[in-house]
Design an enzyme around this catalytic site. Structure first.
Site, short mmCIF file in Angstrom:
data_model
loop_
_atom_site.label_atom_id
_atom_site.label_comp_id
_atom_site.label_asym_id
_atom_site.label_seq_id
_atom_site.Cartn_x
_atom_site.Cartn_y
_atom_site.Cartn_z
N VAL A 1 0.84 -1.18 0.03
CA VAL A 1 0.19 -0.11 0.05
C VAL A 1 0.75 1.38 0.01
CG1 VAL A 1 -1.84 1.13 1.10
CG2 VAL A 1 -1.70 -1.19 1.30
N CYS A 2 0.76 2.02 -0.94
CA CYS A 2 1.46 3.30 -1.05
C CYS A 2 2.88 3.24 -1.21
CB CYS A 2 1.04 4.36 0.24
SG CYS A 2 1.42 5.91 -0.07
N GLN A 3 3.42 3.74 -0.29
CA GLN A 3 5.07 3.47 -0.29
C GLN A 3 5.37 2.08 -0.07
OE1 GLN A 3 7.24 5.10 2.97
NE2 GLN A 3 9.13 5.71 1.69
#
Lengths: 404, 192
Positions: free
Chosen positions: A137-139
């Site tokens: 998720v995300c980074q």
């Protein structure tokens, strides 16, 4: 404001403050879980399955370093983790913890080839499988992509959720700001960069709404219905959920210096990852090494990770089984909004179900092309009849939520 | 510091100010120092220069934000004239707030995603970090060390050693585990 409006506003404000003073508990991350592995400040958390026989291939959720993972388990009725558990999956999450002074020297290599790799090995050992599903998720999605490219033999399926891979875009504010940031000076001074520094950046994304309108809107939404218990309950729940989000927003961990330095320089400023030119500990990351099934999930109105940053991943990998899903929501809404429970998680589960059979179990079974498509579920694999897992070691279970 | 080459009034003002500083007080600050405490004095003077750079960048940033506030006020004024009658009615308070938040939010968002803000913010951060670093170094040299108290530099050194040791131990543990497993799998059963 006329007299009635004045009275109404102050009534709401007064009622809201009364509710604030009465609320005692707004815990986050309450889905029952246990810690199965720790390394330095990192903890590998295993959620207690809610079905008798979860799918054999477990999921490891890798969140970003910049915020806490419990956004995925913020409210009991809007928990991504709980939804995945109820869909029959065996779910783990990496809790990065809060860096200490040594964190200054932690690199991306330490996170990807160290913590993530060791967590994956632990899950493989516990679940007695060779490969697992990684949901980044995300980074955390960026790190997951790096991991999958470096250790494809351990990854059965790769799911990226609002993950930036291509940083050569001016559509996102962070992408614009990072281009002119001298990260060396910041890291050389701070060492471990305070979470507050990033918080200021996130609030600057829309300062009037994040610092003023959000709070005005909270009190505006309070219902004044004396004697109505249902209304009182709704008000309490609304404030509780607001406080949960407020806690998460300002619970930003400090950032390991060397990790931040390389992430800003190699990704945001030089965009090396998508060019297959990023190096971790002498090893070049080649996205073409990613051959496992890939599901790339994006939010259409994402102001932090624009779609232009995530979409190019599908063309960069060698996977034949790959798909993109775009939902009409924002960066945070994709985890905690109503769409998360009604659309995002079910679609992810639908895609993942037929792909959660270990390769060994598939040896004598021909998986049809139909089974590889996203929207259909093969007749032989249903939600209520997952493939039996190999015997696992007995584990402690708990009925209580994890301590904060 | 930059010479005057920009037509923009704000840039012109700050460049002019910087050049005057450089030609006057700045020369005193960069003068070579004398005496037994010359090194400390030199560092203090350099630290003062970083403060001036930071202050200039901060004032520039404030001026930019002031310009944006003025622009937002202008936009707000245009919108409210059309929304409200000559005699503003108290009933329109909610509408006024809505216009205010949308106008200011929109105007500031436009500025915050501009190249100008990104560039000026980067310079401000750099100037601030330089100033902070110099302040920290001076504080360590002139207060902590003479009082025999641990400094951040000392602690960073220890943390670095710890990091290297920890990493080495992990690698060695991993190698030992692999070798043990390899040894166990190739173990020869002794003859009876």
């Amino acid at each position: 404001m006329n007299k009635l409006e004045s009275i109404e506003f102050f009534e709401k404000f007064s009622h809201g403050m009364t509710l604030f003073s009465q609320l005692s508990d707004f815990s986050v991350g309450t889905t029952p879980a246990e810690v199965v592995y720790t390394e330095d400040t990192m903890k590998l958390i295993h959620y207690i399955p809610t079905v008798k026989k979860p799918f054999a291939v477990p999921i490891l959720v890798v969140y970003a370093l910049v915020n806490r993972y419990y956004i995925l388990d913020l409210q009991p009725d809007k928990s991504v983790m709980k939804k995945l558990l109820d869909e029959g999956f065996d779910v783990y999450v990496l809790d990065w913890g809060y860096p200490t002074g040594i964190g200054k020297y932690l690199t991306i290599d330490d996170h990807v080839n160290g913590y993530i790799n060791n967590a994956v090995d632990k899950i493989r050992e516990i679940s007695a499988v060779d490969k697992i599903t990684i949901l980044g998720v995300c980074q955390g999605g960026t790190f997951s992509v790096m991991y999958a490219a470096l250790h494809p033999e351990k990854v059965k399926n790769l799911i990226t959720l609002v993950a930036p891979i291509n940083f050569d875009t001016n559509k996102g504010l962070l992408h614009v700001w990072a281009k002119n940031l001298d990260v060396d000076r910041i890291v050389d001074y701070f060492g471990v960069v305070p979470g507050d520094v990033l918080n200021i950046g996130f609030m600057l994304a829309d300062p009037f709404r994040t610092m003023i309108d959000k709070y005005v809107d909270l009190f505006e939404r309070i219902e004044i219905k004396p004697g109505d218990e249902e209304s009182q309950r709704k008000n309490e729940e609304m404030i509780r959920n607001f406080l949960r989000m407020e806690k998460w927003i300002f619970d930003s961990p400090d950032q390991p210096g060397e990790t931040l330095r390389q992430f800003v320089k190699d990704c945001y400023q030089n965009n090396l990852l998508i060019k297959n030119a990023m190096v971790l500990n002498g090893q070049k990351i080649n996205l073409k090494n990613i051959t496992m099934p890939l599901l790339n999930v994006m939010a259409e109105f994402d102001h932090l990770v624009p779609n232009e940053a995530s979409k190019p991943l599908n063309d960069a990998v060698s996977s034949s089984d790959k798909e993109t899903l775009v939902f009409k929501t924002g960066h945070i809404g994709i985890f905690v909004g109503s769409k998360s429970q009604k659309e995002v998680c079910p679609k992810i589960a639908e895609w993942l179900r037929p792909r959660s059979i270990p390769d060994e179990a598939k040896k004598d079974k021909t998986v049809s092309d139909e089974a590889k498509k996203v929207k259909t579920i093969p007749d032989e694999v249903t939600k209520d009849k997952p493939t039996p897992a190999k015997p696992r070691e007995q584990r402690r279970t708990t009925t209580q939520g994890r301590a904060q | 510091m930059d010479k005057i080459d920009s037509k923009n009034t704000q840039d012109f003002f700050f460049s002019l100010w910087s050049n005057f500083y450089e030609d006057s007080f700045g020369k005193l600050v960069t003068m070579p120092t004398l005496g037994p405490k010359r090194e400390e004095s030199e560092k203090l003077m350099k630290g003062f220069s970083t403060f001036v750079n930071f202050y200039t960048a901060l004032m520039k940033s404030n001026a930019n934000f002031q310009s944006v506030f003025m622009k937002a006020m202008g936009n707000m004024s245009d919108k409210t004239i059309s929304e409200m009658d000559k005699d503003p009615s108290p009933d329109k308070y909610r509408a006024f707030y809505k216009i205010w938040i949308e106008t200011y939010s929109g105007t500031f968002n436009e500025f915050l995603k501009s190249e100008l803000f990104s560039s000026e913010n980067g310079k401000l951060m750099s100037a601030f970090m330089d100033f902070q670093k110099h302040s920290k170094d001076i504080f360590e040299e002139n207060y902590l060390k003479p009082m025999n108290l641990p400094t951040k530099t000392d602690i960073d050194e220890i943390n670095k050693e710890l990091y290297i040791l920890r990493k080495t131990v992990k690698e060695l543990t991993k190698q030992i585990k692999e070798l043990s497993e390899k040894n166990n799998s190739t173990a020869v059963t002794p003859l009876e």
